[in-house]
Enzyme design. Structure first.
Site, PDB file in Angstrom:
ATOM      1  N   ASN A 210       0.910  -0.982   0.136  1.00  0.00           N
ATOM      2  CA  ASN A 210      -0.026   0.182  -0.064  1.00  0.00           C
ATOM      3  C   ASN A 210       1.017   1.014   0.093  1.00  0.00           C
ATOM      4  O   ASN A 210       2.035   0.969   0.029  1.00  0.00           O
ATOM      5  CB  ASN A 210      -0.906  -0.129   1.012  1.00  0.00           C
ATOM      6  CG  ASN A 210      -0.241  -0.216   2.535  1.00  0.00           C
ATOM      7  OD1 ASN A 210       0.629   0.641   3.010  1.00  0.00           O
ATOM      8  ND2 ASN A 210      -0.436  -1.248   3.227  1.00  0.00           N
ATOM      9  N   LYS A 289       8.024 -17.068 -11.398  1.00  0.00           N
ATOM     10  CA  LYS A 289       7.371 -15.980 -11.692  1.00  0.00           C
ATOM     11  C   LYS A 289       6.068 -16.362 -12.651  1.00  0.00           C
ATOM     12  O   LYS A 289       6.154 -17.113 -13.334  1.00  0.00           O
ATOM     13  CB  LYS A 289       8.212 -14.991 -12.863  1.00  0.00           C
ATOM     14  CG  LYS A 289       7.479 -13.818 -13.245  1.00  0.00           C
ATOM     15  CD  LYS A 289       8.596 -13.036 -14.151  1.00  0.00           C
ATOM     16  CE  LYS A 289       7.980 -12.108 -14.880  1.00  0.00           C
ATOM     17  NZ  LYS A 289       8.671 -11.373 -15.480  1.00  0.00           N
ATOM     18  N   ASP A 306      -4.727  -9.583  12.721  1.00  0.00           N
ATOM     19  CA  ASP A 306      -4.988  -8.276  13.077  1.00  0.00           C
ATOM     20  C   ASP A 306      -3.950  -8.280  14.478  1.00  0.00           C
ATOM     21  O   ASP A 306      -4.113  -8.678  15.284  1.00  0.00           O
ATOM     22  CB  ASP A 306      -6.364  -7.923  13.699  1.00  0.00           C
ATOM     23  CG  ASP A 306      -6.471  -6.666  14.139  1.00  0.00           C
ATOM     24  OD1 ASP A 306      -5.303  -5.725  14.407  1.00  0.00           O
ATOM     25  OD2 ASP A 306      -7.572  -5.819  13.333  1.00  0.00           O
ATOM     26  N   ILE A 307      -2.653  -7.620  14.021  1.00  0.00           N
ATOM     27  CA  ILE A 307      -1.608  -7.507  14.887  1.00  0.00           C
ATOM     28  C   ILE A 307      -1.911  -6.709  16.266  1.00  0.00           C
ATOM     29  O   ILE A 307      -1.961  -7.391  17.329  1.00  0.00           O
ATOM     30  CB  ILE A 307      -0.498  -6.780  14.452  1.00  0.00           C
ATOM     31  CG1 ILE A 307      -0.018  -7.433  13.224  1.00  0.00           C
ATOM     32  CG2 ILE A 307       0.521  -6.627  15.296  1.00  0.00           C
ATOM     33  CD1 ILE A 307       1.087  -6.934  12.290  1.00  0.00           C
ATOM     34  N   LYS A 341     -11.451  -3.316  18.945  1.00  0.00           N
ATOM     35  CA  LYS A 341     -10.149  -3.890  19.109  1.00  0.00           C
ATOM     36  C   LYS A 341      -9.762  -3.953  20.762  1.00  0.00           C
ATOM     37  O   LYS A 341      -8.858  -4.337  21.159  1.00  0.00           O
ATOM     38  CB  LYS A 341      -8.959  -3.236  18.385  1.00  0.00           C
ATOM     39  CG  LYS A 341      -9.183  -3.329  16.832  1.00  0.00           C
ATOM     40  CD  LYS A 341      -8.273  -2.586  16.266  1.00  0.00           C
ATOM     41  CE  LYS A 341      -8.635  -2.474  14.677  1.00  0.00           C
ATOM     42  NZ  LYS A 341      -7.831  -3.390  13.455  1.00  0.00           N
TER      43      LYS A 341
HETATM   44  O1  C5P Z   1      -9.105  -2.350  11.247  1.00  0.00           O
HETATM   45  P1  C5P Z   1      -8.033  -1.365  10.772  1.00  0.00           P
HETATM   46  O2  C5P Z   1      -7.106  -2.162   9.649  1.00  0.00           O
HETATM   47  O3  C5P Z   1      -8.873  -0.148  10.161  1.00  0.00           O
HETATM   48  O4  C5P Z   1      -7.147  -0.904  11.947  1.00  0.00           O
HETATM   49  C1  C5P Z   1      -6.169  -0.315  11.813  1.00  0.00           C
HETATM   50  C2  C5P Z   1      -5.505  -0.407  13.049  1.00  0.00           C
HETATM   51  O5  C5P Z   1      -4.957  -1.694  13.207  1.00  0.00           O
HETATM   52  C3  C5P Z   1      -4.142   0.390  12.825  1.00  0.00           C
HETATM   53  O6  C5P Z   1      -3.619   0.731  13.998  1.00  0.00           O
HETATM   54  C4  C5P Z   1      -3.174  -0.765  12.196  1.00  0.00           C
HETATM   55  O7  C5P Z   1      -1.860  -0.346  12.693  1.00  0.00           O
HETATM   56  C5  C5P Z   1      -3.699  -1.874  13.042  1.00  0.00           C
HETATM   57  N1  C5P Z   1      -3.682  -3.181  12.443  1.00  0.00           N
HETATM   58  C6  C5P Z   1      -3.018  -4.244  12.693  1.00  0.00           C
HETATM   59  N2  C5P Z   1      -2.892  -5.388  12.088  1.00  0.00           N
HETATM   60  C7  C5P Z   1      -3.670  -5.705  11.000  1.00  0.00           C
HETATM   61  C8  C5P Z   1      -4.506  -4.440  10.529  1.00  0.00           C
HETATM   62  C9  C5P Z   1      -4.704  -3.291  11.196  1.00  0.00           C
HETATM   63  O8  C5P Z   1      -2.142  -4.223  13.586  1.00  0.00           O
HETATM   64  N3  C5P Z   1      -3.621  -6.775  10.386  1.00  0.00           N
END
Ligand code: C5P
Length: 422
Positions: A210, A289, A306-307, A341
């Site tokens: 991105n 490739k 989602d970290i 979250k």
């Molecule tokens: O749900 P969304 O992606 O909009 O949430 C954004 C927040 O969650 C940001 O703080 C981003 O760093 C964190 N995030 C994460 N891991 C992911 C997606 C988002 O830590 N896979």
């Protein structure tokens, strides 16, 4: 709390029998989190050996002003620039006299003259030398120039006499040095910051990514460091220099970022998740490739972890600030994420056509944020990211303090439901 985390102390040791205590002082300063470099005067080297101090400080000891080898590495100007504070312990009567005169005929006096940081001296001498009008006049002159004088203590002296002139004890010196740095709002805390994009590999030459430049996360890391925190920065692929004194770990994919964050978060008090983590990754990574042999190509993707959510769930005591990049209904979407979250704060910014900045936030040097927690909100208007990051850290530090007091650092009565204020 480690009061001197990340602080750089230049310790000058001069010729006094109390020089033997400087070894213990180095250990105490390092235990409090400081990095220590030592400059010995010639007469100090009669009492103690450079090798001892090298072993205790973990750095070569500097002694000579006109040593070509030393000046080519860390010379007197570099040493003065390196330090956050210069501490001379013990400071002999002769050294104080030379300092008062503004001399620069050895390395320690030259560094003191070239400094732009606080200088503290801890006198150590015979009681009559201490009481002598010449010594007292030298001290008055130095006080007038902003030099800090720690001690001395009064009591039994090495020469057999009793009276004022003993060097302060090591814990008292460490405490006095710590007080010089108590202004940082995140002093003694550890902050983990995620930044940048992640790359999800498709084949040996392609990836999904991105537009994130990492600038906001890097500015936050720098601002947290300036506020006194130890900062660990876990970054996706970006083209940015590492902020001074920030510990940086580079990763590529979301899964790597999760693993690094999980490993390092155990020592952290605060997590700032500023990374734009890819939501999906290819189910399969092609080993060769992918050829353009078909008009259509389907890539199957799978959700990334989602970290922020996973780490917060595993560590409820961790104070977490997340980011929400939204194209519409900024506050509503951000607040929903805050609750979903289970985090303490969220920084929301408009992206795309709705962004206040013509460049649309990504890669730009400016940004505007809404900071939300509980039912509260503060607007941080369009500003350079470095300035915005300092405002964000100031606000975060306040919220973190309130939160720690209320939860006693346990973080266990935090419920981010509407109507339930943090
Ligand atoms: O749900 P969304 O992606 O909009 O949430 C954004 C927040 O969650 C940001 O703080 C981003 O760093 C964190 N995030 C994460 N891991 C992911 C997606 C988002 O830590 N896979």
């Amino acid at each position: 709390m480690r009061q001197l985390t990340n602080k750089r102390i230049l310790l000058g040791v001069t010729g006094s029998v109390a020089a033997y205590k400087a070894g213990e002082l180095i250990r105490e300063l390092r235990r409090a989190g400081a990095e220590v470099r030592v400059v010995l005067t010639r007469s100090a080297a009669e009492f103690v050996t450079p090798l001892t101090f090298q072993a205790l400080s973990g750095h070569p000891v500097n002694a000579e002003l006109l040593d070509a080898e030393t000046e080519a590495g860390m010379g007197h100007i570099e040493l003065a620039r390196w330090a956050d504070c210069i501490l001379v312990a013990p400071a002999s009567a002769d050294f104080l006299a030379r300092l008062a005169q503004g001399r620069a005929d050895d390395l320690l006096t030259a560094v003191c003259l070239a400094r732009g940081v606080p200088l503290a001296v801890t006198p150590a001498m015979n009681q009559k030398m201490w009481a002598n009008a010449a010594t007292q006049a030298n001290l008055d002159a130095m006080r007038g120039r902003g030099v800090l004088i720690f001690g001395p203590d009064s009591g039994e002296q090495a020469c057999g006499e009793t009276g004022p002139g003993r060097m302060l004890e090591v814990p008292a010196i460490t405490e006095a040095v710590s007080e010089l740095f108590t202004t940082g709002s995140l002093q003694g805390r550890t902050v983990l910051v995620t930044a940048g994009p992640t790359r999800e590999v498709i084949d040996p030459v392609r990836f999904l990514a991105n537009h994130s430049s990492g600038k906001m996360g890097f500015s936050i890391a720098e601002a947290a460091q300036e506020a006194g925190a130890r900062v660990i920065l876990v970054s996706g692929p970006v083209n940015l220099p590492t902020p001074d004194r920030v510990e940086r770990i580079d990763v590529i994919s979301a899964e790597q970022m999760l693993a690094e964050v999980q490993e390092r978060v155990v020592s952290a008090d605060i997590l700032v998740a500023a990374a734009a983590v890819a939501d999906y990754r290819p189910v399969q990574v092609a080993t060769e490739k992918i050829r353009k042999t078909h008009d259509r190509l389907q890539l199957e993707l799978v959700r990334n972890p989602d970290i922020l959510r996973e780490v917060k769930r595993a560590h409820p005591r961790l104070f977490c600030l997340g980011f929400a990049a939204e194209t519409e209904d900024l506050h509503a979407h951000a607040r929903a994420k805050l609750i979903d979250k289970g985090i303490e704060m969220i920084a929301a910014n408009r992206v795309g056509a709705a962004a206040e900045d013509a460049e649309g936030v990504f890669g730009s040097d400016t940004n505007a944020l809404s900071l939300l927690w509980g039912e509260d909100c503060v607007e941080l208007p369009l500003a350079p990211k470095a300035k915005l990051a300092r405002q964000l850290i100031a606000s975060l530090a306040q919220r973190f303090d309130d939160w720690s007091k209320r939860t006693n650092g346990r973080g266990d009565n935090i419920v981010t439901l509407p109507g339930n204020r943090n």
